[in-house]
Design an enzyme around this catalytic site. Structure first.
Site, PDB file in Angstrom:
ATOM      1  N   HIS A   1       0.846  -1.195   0.000  1.00 14.24           N
ATOM      2  CA  HIS A   1       0.000   0.000   0.000  1.00 14.24           C
ATOM      3  C   HIS A   1       0.882   1.245   0.000  1.00 14.24           C
ATOM      4  O   HIS A   1       2.101   1.169   0.200  1.00 14.24           O
ATOM      5  CB  HIS A   1      -0.964   0.000   1.184  1.00 14.24           C
ATOM      6  CG  HIS A   1      -0.313   0.031   2.537  1.00 14.24           C
ATOM      7  ND1 HIS A   1       0.501  -0.974   3.009  1.00 14.24           N
ATOM      8  CD2 HIS A   1      -0.359   0.962   3.538  1.00 14.24           C
ATOM      9  CE1 HIS A   1       0.900  -0.686   4.241  1.00 14.24           C
ATOM     10  NE2 HIS A   1       0.395   0.494   4.575  1.00 14.24           N
TER      11      HIS A   1
ATOM     12  N   HIS B   1       1.556   3.771   1.915  1.00 16.83           N
ATOM     13  CA  HIS B   1       1.992   4.455   3.130  1.00 16.83           C
ATOM     14  C   HIS B   1       3.518   4.444   3.162  1.00 16.83           C
ATOM     15  O   HIS B   1       4.152   3.462   2.775  1.00 16.83           O
ATOM     16  CB  HIS B   1       1.425   3.783   4.382  1.00 16.83           C
ATOM     17  CG  HIS B   1       0.027   4.218   4.713  1.00 16.83           C
ATOM     18  ND1 HIS B   1      -0.786   3.569   5.616  1.00 16.83           N
ATOM     19  CD2 HIS B   1      -0.700   5.284   4.257  1.00 16.83           C
ATOM     20  CE1 HIS B   1      -1.945   4.203   5.708  1.00 16.83           C
ATOM     21  NE2 HIS B   1      -1.918   5.241   4.898  1.00 16.83           N
TER      22      HIS B   1
ATOM     23  N   ASP C   1       5.954   4.039   5.242  1.00 18.15           N
ATOM     24  CA  ASP C   1       6.807   3.035   5.879  1.00 18.15           C
ATOM     25  C   ASP C   1       6.837   1.719   5.100  1.00 18.15           C
ATOM     26  O   ASP C   1       7.529   0.779   5.492  1.00 18.15           O
ATOM     27  CB  ASP C   1       6.391   2.798   7.336  1.00 18.15           C
ATOM     28  CG  ASP C   1       4.939   2.397   7.501  1.00 18.15           C
ATOM     29  OD1 ASP C   1       4.125   2.714   6.607  1.00 18.15           O
ATOM     30  OD2 ASP C   1       4.604   1.773   8.530  1.00 18.15           O
ATOM     31  N   HIS C   2       6.124   1.677   3.981  1.00 20.31           N
ATOM     32  CA  HIS C   2       6.163   0.510   3.102  1.00 20.31           C
ATOM     33  C   HIS C   2       6.635   0.869   1.696  1.00 20.31           C
ATOM     34  O   HIS C   2       6.711  -0.004   0.837  1.00 20.31           O
ATOM     35  CB  HIS C   2       4.781  -0.134   3.020  1.00 20.31           C
ATOM     36  CG  HIS C   2       4.280  -0.641   4.328  1.00 20.31           C
ATOM     37  ND1 HIS C   2       4.287  -1.979   4.664  1.00 20.31           N
ATOM     38  CD2 HIS C   2       3.801   0.022   5.414  1.00 20.31           C
ATOM     39  CE1 HIS C   2       3.805  -2.118   5.903  1.00 20.31           C
ATOM     40  NE2 HIS C   2       3.510  -0.916   6.371  1.00 20.31           N
TER      41      HIS C   2
ATOM     42  N   HIS D   1      -7.379  -1.638   5.525  1.00 25.58           N
ATOM     43  CA  HIS D   1      -6.528  -0.646   6.178  1.00 25.58           C
ATOM     44  C   HIS D   1      -7.073   0.744   5.833  1.00 25.58           C
ATOM     45  O   HIS D   1      -8.126   0.867   5.201  1.00 25.58           O
ATOM     46  CB  HIS D   1      -5.078  -0.840   5.720  1.00 25.58           C
ATOM     47  CG  HIS D   1      -4.076  -0.099   6.534  1.00 25.58           C
ATOM     48  ND1 HIS D   1      -4.112  -0.054   7.916  1.00 25.58           N
ATOM     49  CD2 HIS D   1      -2.981   0.632   6.172  1.00 25.58           C
ATOM     50  CE1 HIS D   1      -3.104   0.672   8.354  1.00 25.58           C
ATOM     51  NE2 HIS D   1      -2.407   1.097   7.327  1.00 25.58           N
TER      52      HIS D   1
ATOM     53  N   ASP E   1      -0.520  -4.049   5.975  1.00 30.82           N
ATOM     54  CA  ASP E   1      -1.160  -3.767   7.250  1.00 30.82           C
ATOM     55  C   ASP E   1      -2.654  -4.071   7.127  1.00 30.82           C
ATOM     56  O   ASP E   1      -3.238  -3.884   6.069  1.00 30.82           O
ATOM     57  CB  ASP E   1      -0.989  -2.306   7.606  1.00 30.82           C
ATOM     58  CG  ASP E   1       0.445  -1.852   7.709  1.00 30.82           C
ATOM     59  OD1 ASP E   1       1.348  -2.655   7.416  1.00 30.82           O
ATOM     60  OD2 ASP E   1       0.680  -0.691   8.041  1.00 30.82           O
TER      61      ASP E   1
ATOM     62  N   HIS F   1       5.772  -5.951  12.059  1.00 30.03           N
ATOM     63  CA  HIS F   1       5.175  -4.607  11.997  1.00 30.03           C
ATOM     64  C   HIS F   1       4.852  -4.095  13.399  1.00 30.03           C
ATOM     65  O   HIS F   1       3.781  -3.577  13.679  1.00 30.03           O
ATOM     66  CB  HIS F   1       3.925  -4.593  11.109  1.00 30.03           C
ATOM     67  CG  HIS F   1       3.556  -3.219  10.646  1.00 30.03           C
ATOM     68  ND1 HIS F   1       2.636  -2.422  11.297  1.00 30.03           N
ATOM     69  CD2 HIS F   1       3.983  -2.490   9.587  1.00 30.03           C
ATOM     70  CE1 HIS F   1       2.513  -1.267  10.666  1.00 30.03           C
ATOM     71  NE2 HIS F   1       3.318  -1.287   9.619  1.00 30.03           N
TER      72      HIS F   1
END
EC number: 3.1.26.11
Length: 301
Positions: free
Chosen positions: A60, A62, A64-65, A140, A210, A268
């Site tokens: 996705h 975001h 941090d990914h 999410h 997530d 995570h």
């Protein structure tokens, strides 16, 4: 099958922890799954060859990914890469990467292929002779997919003594390994099971990060060998998990139990906690086979 954890912590990179990224080595294919900030540094630390990565799967959009992706793409060029690179991720990932390449005038030395995802149903997004990859729709705050990696079964192993005993010509060996029965000259049919040994069981790996607790994924990951499931919080912060659409370690274990997977890997983690053992203890109250992901840790299955 080998899984190398490059990063497995939530939100931001810290001195000793990295956001989500991992490499799955399956059937001699290296798949990079998510690409948080610092991924290329972690690839070097773990001695993973950049040139062997031809497919990157982003769950996705975001940071941090994702925030390590443009740097990794750029470094591939600086290293003189010429092999095609395929990137799978939510719709918008192509625009996000291309605008950075355009404004920095950093066009790649190789061809980039984007496979943008929009479906809310599980779908096959990659397949070759040895591996198949399907999406796992997650819940999410933004459109998110997990990924299910499945080995295709190997051909059967020839029982050399048996085929010689039946005086079967070598020309039929490949047909036998493909699973066929054989009819002898006298009309006798020899069952394939008498001529071959079973191949090793095909393995599977499910990546789920997530997501809020979501039983809708259970039919997709049913009987999977290895499940990586996010466990951002402990049950004491279940209210916060629900609010942010994340999962607790206990909830991850419940998914593993109901899906009848063989092994659960937690990851995570929120950095609010001092250590990882409480995650393992909490999950093991529900599901017995629990491993803890951590940066730089590898699992071989």
């Amino acid at each position: 099958m080998k899984l190398t954890i490059l990063g497995c912590y939530a939100a931001t990179p810290r001195t000793l922890t990295n956001p989500t990224a991992q490499v799955l080595d399956i059937k001699n294919r290296l798949f990079l799954i998510d690409c948080g900030e610092g991924t290329q540094v972690q690839l070097r630390k773990n001695k993973i060859k950049f040139s062997k990565i031809n497919h990157i799967f982003i769950s996705h959009l975001h940071g941090d990914h994702l925030f390590g992706l443009i740097g990794t793409i750029s470094t591939f060029s600086l290293l003189g890469r010429t092999t095609d690179l395929h990137i799978y991720g939510p719709k918008g990932i192509k625009e996000l990467i291309l605008i950075q390449l355009k404004l920095t005038e950093s066009w790649t030395t190789y061809s980039l292929f984007f496979h943008e995802l929009e479906s809310k149903e599980s779908e096959v997004i990659f397949e070759d002779k040895k591996v198949i990859v399907k999406t796992i729709p997650l819940k999410h705050r933004v459109y998110t997919n997990g990924y299910l990696f499945q080995e295709k079964p190997d051909e059967r192993k020839l029982d050399v003594e048996a085929v010689q005993r039946y005086n079967i010509h070598i020309a039929y060996y490949q047909k036998i390994k493909n699973g066929s029965d054989i009819t002898l000259d006298d009309g006798t049919v020899v069952a394939n099971a008498k001529l071959t040994f079973d191949p090793p069981p095909a393995k599977s790996y499910a990546f789920c990060s997530d997501t809020v607790y979501n039983e809708e994924i259970i039919p997709i990951i049913q009987n999977t060998d290895i499940l990586y499931h996010e466990s951002t919080f402990l049950e004491s912060e279940a209210r916060l998990a629900e609010k942010t659409l994340h999962s607790t370690a206990k909830e991850a274990a419940n998914i593993a139990l109901k899906a009848n997977v063989k092994q659960l890997i937690l990851g995570h983690y929120s950095t609010r906690y001092d250590g990882l053992e409480p995650f393992k203890r909490e999950a093991e109250e529900v599901f017995p086979n629990v491993l803890l992901a951590d940066d730089g840790v590898s699992f071989e299955f």
